[in-house]
Design a protein around this motif. Structure first.
Motif, mmCIF file in Angstrom:
data_model
loop_
_atom_site.group_PDB
_atom_site.id
_atom_site.type_symbol
_atom_site.label_atom_id
_atom_site.label_comp_id
_atom_site.label_asym_id
_atom_site.label_seq_id
_atom_site.Cartn_x
_atom_site.Cartn_y
_atom_site.Cartn_z
ATOM 1 N N ASN A 228 0.852 -1.188 0.000
ATOM 2 C CA ASN A 228 0.000 0.000 0.000
ATOM 3 C C ASN A 228 0.890 1.241 0.000
ATOM 4 N N ARG A 229 0.302 2.398 0.176
ATOM 5 C CA ARG A 229 1.093 3.637 0.097
ATOM 6 C C ARG A 229 2.059 3.794 1.255
ATOM 7 N N ASN A 230 1.884 3.014 2.343
ATOM 8 C CA ASN A 230 2.814 3.033 3.473
ATOM 9 C C ASN A 230 3.873 1.948 3.367
ATOM 10 N N GLN A 231 3.963 1.327 2.202
ATOM 11 C CA GLN A 231 4.944 0.274 1.912
ATOM 12 C C GLN A 231 4.700 -1.002 2.697
ATOM 13 N N ARG A 232 3.498 -1.183 3.214
ATOM 14 C CA ARG A 232 3.178 -2.406 3.931
ATOM 15 C C ARG A 232 2.614 -3.446 2.965
ATOM 16 N N LEU A 233 3.000 -4.698 3.169
ATOM 17 C CA LEU A 233 2.564 -5.789 2.310
ATOM 18 C C LEU A 233 1.056 -6.027 2.465
ATOM 19 N N ILE A 234 0.361 -6.055 1.329
ATOM 20 C CA ILE A 234 -1.088 -6.296 1.383
ATOM 21 C C ILE A 234 -1.508 -7.484 0.519
ATOM 22 N N GLY A 235 -0.572 -8.002 -0.305
ATOM 23 C CA GLY A 235 -0.955 -9.134 -1.132
ATOM 24 C C GLY A 235 0.154 -9.589 -2.059
ATOM 25 N N ILE A 236 -0.183 -10.588 -2.872
ATOM 26 C CA ILE A 236 0.699 -11.124 -3.914
ATOM 27 C C ILE A 236 -0.129 -11.229 -5.187
ATOM 28 N N VAL A 237 0.468 -10.840 -6.315
ATOM 29 C CA VAL A 237 -0.230 -10.983 -7.591
ATOM 30 C C VAL A 237 0.620 -11.858 -8.510
ATOM 31 N N THR A 238 -0.041 -12.808 -9.179
ATOM 32 C CA THR A 238 0.652 -13.748 -10.060
ATOM 33 C C THR A 238 0.061 -13.673 -11.463
ATOM 34 N N ALA A 239 0.762 -14.330 -12.392
ATOM 35 C CA ALA A 239 0.285 -14.349 -13.777
ATOM 36 C C ALA A 239 -1.090 -14.996 -13.872
ATOM 37 N N LYS A 240 -1.361 -15.951 -13.006
ATOM 38 C CA LYS A 240 -2.656 -16.628 -13.013
ATOM 39 C C LYS A 240 -3.788 -15.670 -12.621
ATOM 40 N N ASP A 241 -3.463 -14.705 -11.721
ATOM 41 C CA ASP A 241 -4.488 -13.761 -11.250
ATOM 42 C C ASP A 241 -4.962 -12.814 -12.353
ATOM 43 N N ILE A 242 -4.102 -12.515 -13.322
ATOM 44 C CA ILE A 242 -4.450 -11.484 -14.315
ATOM 45 C C ILE A 242 -5.063 -12.057 -15.591
ATOM 46 N N ILE A 243 -5.157 -13.396 -15.656
ATOM 47 C CA ILE A 243 -5.730 -14.008 -16.865
ATOM 48 C C ILE A 243 -7.166 -13.519 -17.075
ATOM 49 N N GLY A 244 -7.412 -12.985 -18.266
ATOM 50 C CA GLY A 244 -8.742 -12.521 -18.630
ATOM 51 C C GLY A 244 -9.135 -11.182 -18.037
ATOM 52 N N LYS A 245 -8.190 -10.497 -17.367
ATOM 53 C CA LYS A 245 -8.502 -9.215 -16.739
ATOM 54 C C LYS A 245 -8.184 -8.058 -17.672
ATOM 55 N N ASN A 246 -8.940 -6.981 -17.526
ATOM 56 C CA ASN A 246 -8.736 -5.764 -18.312
ATOM 57 C C ASN A 246 -7.409 -5.111 -17.932
ATOM 58 N N ASP A 247 -6.727 -4.481 -18.927
ATOM 59 C CA ASP A 247 -5.437 -3.840 -18.675
ATOM 60 C C ASP A 247 -5.516 -2.763 -17.613
ATOM 61 N N HIS A 248 -6.686 -2.157 -17.435
ATOM 62 C CA HIS A 248 -6.816 -1.055 -16.475
ATOM 63 C C HIS A 248 -7.394 -1.502 -15.127
ATOM 64 N N GLN A 249 -7.544 -2.811 -14.957
ATOM 65 C CA GLN A 249 -8.037 -3.345 -13.680
ATOM 66 C C GLN A 249 -6.992 -3.109 -12.594
ATOM 67 N N LEU A 250 -7.418 -2.625 -11.420
ATOM 68 C CA LEU A 250 -6.481 -2.359 -10.324
ATOM 69 C C LEU A 250 -5.962 -3.663 -9.737
ATOM 70 N N ILE A 251 -4.670 -3.662 -9.399
ATOM 71 C CA ILE A 251 -4.029 -4.851 -8.828
ATOM 72 C C ILE A 251 -4.690 -5.256 -7.515
ATOM 73 N N GLU A 252 -5.058 -4.276 -6.679
ATOM 74 C CA GLU A 252 -5.626 -4.591 -5.370
ATOM 75 C C GLU A 252 -6.962 -5.318 -5.478
ATOM 76 N N LYS A 253 -7.597 -5.278 -6.643
ATOM 77 C CA LYS A 253 -8.884 -5.940 -6.834
ATOM 78 C C LYS A 253 -8.726 -7.415 -7.201
ATOM 79 N N ILE A 254 -7.561 -7.790 -7.717
ATOM 80 C CA ILE A 254 -7.375 -9.163 -8.215
ATOM 81 C C ILE A 254 -6.282 -9.929 -7.473
#
Length: 443
Positions: A229-255
């Motif tokens: 997040n903006r305070n540099q605290r870990l909030i998640g992990i995103v992988t190639a599997k998470d973005i399959i079929g997602k829109n280019d403008h989809q926010l990372i925190e949502k997926i």
């Protein structure tokens, strides 16, 4: 904006070496709760800013680098000998280079006293003064007091004068053991030795979009990134599997995947390797206690580190090393046998038995573990991590028994293996074990 925890750590680091620190004083000076002050002081002790010494209290010390971990400080000696400090407390953070036993005349011992050494002596005030003037600290055995003159001289020179109720022989044995223990600790590789620090790590913010993930993935060839997040605290992990079929403008925190598995710098590489292999993780985030991202550690770096540790010589022997040193490999050269067929011999020595004179269960487990590791390296050229040992004691194994251990690989996959290991005494089976292990990269 810095947290209260960070402000306290910065305040402690700004204090002069030798300054005494208390929870109540920190809480009062910085207007924080005593609970917050206590947690920050314990963290400061972990990272080497302060040291808590029995009968002395918590004091600010000079921060020690890990490369000097094999050096004992005089403050650590106080803890080891269960002693107290009679003077020169500002020098407790100095390192002990060697110790000298004051059992000769003063003129004869001058040549042995060097700066940074520790003079172990009884109630000989002349020797105590000589040691201090030559740059050595003093350890008084037998629980004797010292004079005000010696205490004042110790304070002036910032050289500790310590006292213990133990005798000289016992104290020397305790310090030797502590030096050996420190060398063993030095050999244990931690995440802090191999991780990629934050300024070189690749990560994403929750406000980034899928397009940014794709760009970083193409540049780095990585398929997994920590998210902060903006305070540099870990909030998640995103992988190639998470973005399959997602829109280019989809926010990372949502997926992204929330509450990811993470590690800390003080964890051993072996424990991290265990988790990465078992869960099939490519990258793991490294965080502080408050989940602030401090870097990443990759599976490739962990595997290289584990293989390097298994190949390098030991500086000091652990109990495991001592047992392993007694296991002798015997190649089976019978007709029709391959070169990879080995058996192992082990003679039960007095140090390896329990109170009734039979082999200790822990020693037998360590033998089985060592044989399993050697077998996998010899036959499959693979390093392993033991996951489980089912050991059955079929007959009592007496002192001075000459054991033959015969291993057999039952099955081996990409990530795990099973071995059957039988222990024989005079061609009679006396123990049997089933070993389940995780398989690392090929050596």
């Amino acid at each position: 904006m810095a947290t209260k925890h960070d402000l306290i750590l910065n305040h402690i680091e700004s204090l002069p070496v030798g300054e005494r620190i208390s929870v109540r004083r920190i809480a009062k000076d910085l207007s924080v709760s005593e609970g917050t002050a206590y947690r920050a002081i314990k963290d400061a002790e972990t990272i080497g800013l302060v040291s808590t010494i029995q009968r002395v209290g918590t004091i600010r010390i000079e921060r020690k680098l890990k490369k000097n971990i094999e050096k004992l400080t005089f403050g650590e000696v106080v803890r080891i000998i269960e002693g107290d400090v009679l003077g020169g407390s500002e020098g407790l953070d100095k390192s002990l280079n060697k110790f000298v036993i004051g059992a000769m005349t003063e003129s004869a011992m001058e040549r042995y006293i060097t700066p940074g050494s520790l003079m172990i002596v009884g109630n000989r005030e002349g020797v105590q003064k000589l040691a201090l003037t030559e740059g050595a600290a003093v350890l008084i055995t037998g629980g004797f007091e010292t004079t005000d003159e010696i205490s004042q001289l110790a304070d002036e020179l910032a050289l500790p004068v310590l006292r213990t109720t133990y005798d000289t022989f016992t104290v020397a044995t305790m310090i030797n053991r502590a030096l050996s223990d420190q060398l063993i600790k030095k050999d244990i590789m931690l995440v802090s030795d191999i991780y990629v620090p934050l300024d070189k790590a690749i990560y994403l913010h929750g406000s980034d979009c899928v397009k940014e993930f794709q760009r970083l993935s193409e540049e780095t060839r990585h398929s997994r990134f920590p998210v902060v997040n903006r305070n540099q605290r870990l909030i998640g992990i995103v992988t190639a599997k998470d973005i399959i079929g997602k829109n280019d403008h989809q926010l990372i925190e949502k997926i992204m995947t929330k509450d990811p598995i993470y590690v800390k710098r003080t964890m051993s590489v072996a424990s991290v390797s265990h988790q990465m292999i078992w869960d099939g993780l490519e990258v793991m985030p490294v965080v502080e206690d408050d989940l602030t991202l401090s870097g990443i550690v990759s599976r490739q770096d962990v595997m290289k580190a584990m293989q390097m540790v298994q190949r390098q010589p030991q500086i000091a022997d652990t109990i495991s090393d001592q047992i392993a040193g007694e296991v002798i490999t015997v190649e089976d050269e019978q007709e029709g046998k391959q070169n990879e067929d080995y058996s192992y011999h082990f003679v039960v020595t007095p140090q390896m038995v329990n109170s009734v004179g039979t082999i200790s269960f822990g020693v037998l487990s360590e033998i089985i573990s060592n044989v399993a590791q050697r077998t996998m390296v010899a036959n499959q050229r693979r390093n392993i991590l033991i996951e489980q040992i089912n050991l059955h004691y079929l007959r009592l194994i007496q002192l001075e028994s000459d054991l033959e251990i015969r291993p057999r690989v039952l099955e081996i996959g990409r990530r795990s293996a099973k071995l059957d290991i039988e222990v024989f005494l005079e061609n009679t089976i006396v123990a049997k074990a089933l070993v389940v292990c995780q398989v690392m990269e090929r050596a």
